[in-house]
Enzyme design. Structure first.
Site, mmCIF file in Angstrom:
data_model
loop_
_atom_site.group_PDB
_atom_site.id
_atom_site.type_symbol
_atom_site.label_atom_id
_atom_site.label_comp_id
_atom_site.label_asym_id
_atom_site.label_seq_id
_atom_site.Cartn_x
_atom_site.Cartn_y
_atom_site.Cartn_z
ATOM 1 N N ASN A 132 1.008 -1.088 0.138
ATOM 2 C CA ASN A 132 -0.155 0.093 0.050
ATOM 3 C C ASN A 132 0.746 1.322 0.045
ATOM 4 O OD1 ASN A 132 -2.021 2.026 0.593
ATOM 5 N ND2 ASN A 132 -2.577 1.244 2.449
ATOM 6 N N LYS A 180 -0.084 4.174 -0.325
ATOM 7 C CA LYS A 180 -0.782 5.422 0.343
ATOM 8 C C LYS A 180 -0.308 6.728 -0.496
ATOM 9 C CE LYS A 180 -0.279 3.150 4.802
ATOM 10 N NZ LYS A 180 -0.042 3.236 6.268
ATOM 11 N N SER A 215 3.650 -2.554 10.506
ATOM 12 C CA SER A 215 4.721 -2.420 10.648
ATOM 13 C C SER A 215 5.360 -3.640 10.146
ATOM 14 C CB SER A 215 5.205 -2.293 11.956
ATOM 15 O OG SER A 215 4.782 -1.023 12.382
ATOM 16 N N GLY A 260 2.449 1.899 10.688
ATOM 17 C CA GLY A 260 3.548 3.033 10.960
ATOM 18 C C GLY A 260 3.982 3.393 12.186
ATOM 19 N N GLU A 268 -6.680 4.614 7.963
ATOM 20 C CA GLU A 268 -6.518 5.992 7.759
ATOM 21 C C GLU A 268 -7.693 6.686 7.268
ATOM 22 O OE1 GLU A 268 -2.846 5.407 5.384
ATOM 23 O OE2 GLU A 268 -1.896 4.746 7.437
ATOM 24 N N HIS A 286 -9.568 1.025 5.441
ATOM 25 C CA HIS A 286 -8.211 1.394 6.091
ATOM 26 C C HIS A 286 -8.239 2.162 7.080
ATOM 27 C CE1 HIS A 286 -4.229 2.516 6.558
ATOM 28 N NE2 HIS A 286 -3.767 1.289 5.892
ATOM 29 N N GLU A 308 -5.642 -5.141 10.696
ATOM 30 C CA GLU A 308 -4.289 -4.031 10.989
ATOM 31 C C GLU A 308 -4.608 -3.340 12.260
ATOM 32 O OE1 GLU A 308 -2.648 -2.999 7.121
ATOM 33 O OE2 GLU A 308 -4.298 -1.729 7.142
#
Ligand code: PGA
Length: 251
Positions: A8, A10, A215, A176, A99, A97, A170
């Site tokens: 991904n 992003k 991660s 991240g 985000e 996702h 996730e």
């Protein structure tokens, strides 16, 4: 079941950067990719067609859209449809996702609507779910996962082909941050995701892929991918470099 190794990207990469990364990834990965692995790249929209052209014809390589809207076309400024993604060479779409949930404010109902629409309109969909750190500390991991999955697949027909829908677990606190979930945490969450999927789709949910994300790096991927019910990975930061993601894809 083939393991799905997904990148991904992003909101990273100009076209030149995307082309260089995709070319390096194919060069390093394609000759060594085993038959039980698939590689999927989610570039930014501006690089989607170019990356799709680079991976076209490479066995086991696919491209996807990081997001899409639940309409074929129309006055929806800034949005993109599953048909447009497919026209650019994508065969996958991402929904839910963290985000998009937590920065862009997408709720369970909207994510469910998109998931069903994408599947009905030709995309394979990866629905992302995962708890925040305060939810884990408060003991509500299973409640959060169950709510996100049930809402996310609410309008998906139960006769869907199992290879068309995947879940990515996730944990938000691992995305991240460099803090990867432990093997026990991953296995427990994936077993629970499998249980919910079976309760919705029956036995064929054993053939739906459950990816881990958060991660993942070359150094930890082979351990993660070997865990029970881990059928692939969804990688952000460590997928931005072709060599790093190639090591992950081949791990
Ligand atoms: P990360 O991102 O690998 O950088 O933690 C994962 C993701 O957001 O899918």
């Amino acid at each position: 079941m083939k393991k799905l190794m997904a990148a991904n990207w992003k909101m990273y990469k100009t076209w030149d950067e995307a082309r260089d990364t995709a070319e390096a990834l194919v060069k390093l990965t394609a000759p060594a990719l085993s038959d039980d692995r698939e590689v999927l790249v989610f570039p930014p929209f501006t690089a989607l067609k170019g990356v799709a052209d680079i991976v076209a014809g490479q066995k086991g390589f696919f491209v996807g859209g990081q997001d899409f809207y639940s309409a074929e076309e129309g006055a929806f400024t800034g949005e993109i449809s599953p048909g447009m993604l497919e026209d650019a060479g994508a065969s996958y779409g991402l929904t839910g996702h963290s985000e998009r949930r937590h920065i862009l404010g997408e709720d369970d109902a909207y994510i469910g609507q998109k998931t069903a629409y994408g599947l009905a309109n030709g995309l394979n969909v990866i629905l992302c779910v995962g708890e925040k750190i305060e939810e884990r500390k408060g003991g509500s991991v299973e409640a959060v996962l169950e709510r996100q999955i049930r809402a996310g697949v609410k309008d998906v027909p139960t006769d869907i082909a199992p290879n068309r829908l995947s879940i990515a677990y996730e944990p938000v606190w691992a995305i991240g941050t460099g803090e990867v979930a432990g093997p026990r945490e991953i296995e427990d969450a994936h077993a629970f995701v499998r249980k919910i999927l079976i309760s919705v789709f029956g036995k064929k949910a054993n053939e739906m892929r459950i990816l881990y994300g958060g991660s993942v790096k070359p150094a930890n991927c082979s351990e993660i991918i070997a865990l029970d019910n881990v059928d692939g990975v969804l990688v952000g930061g460590a997928s931005l470099d072709g060599e790093s993601f190639s090591q992950i894809a081949l791990a």
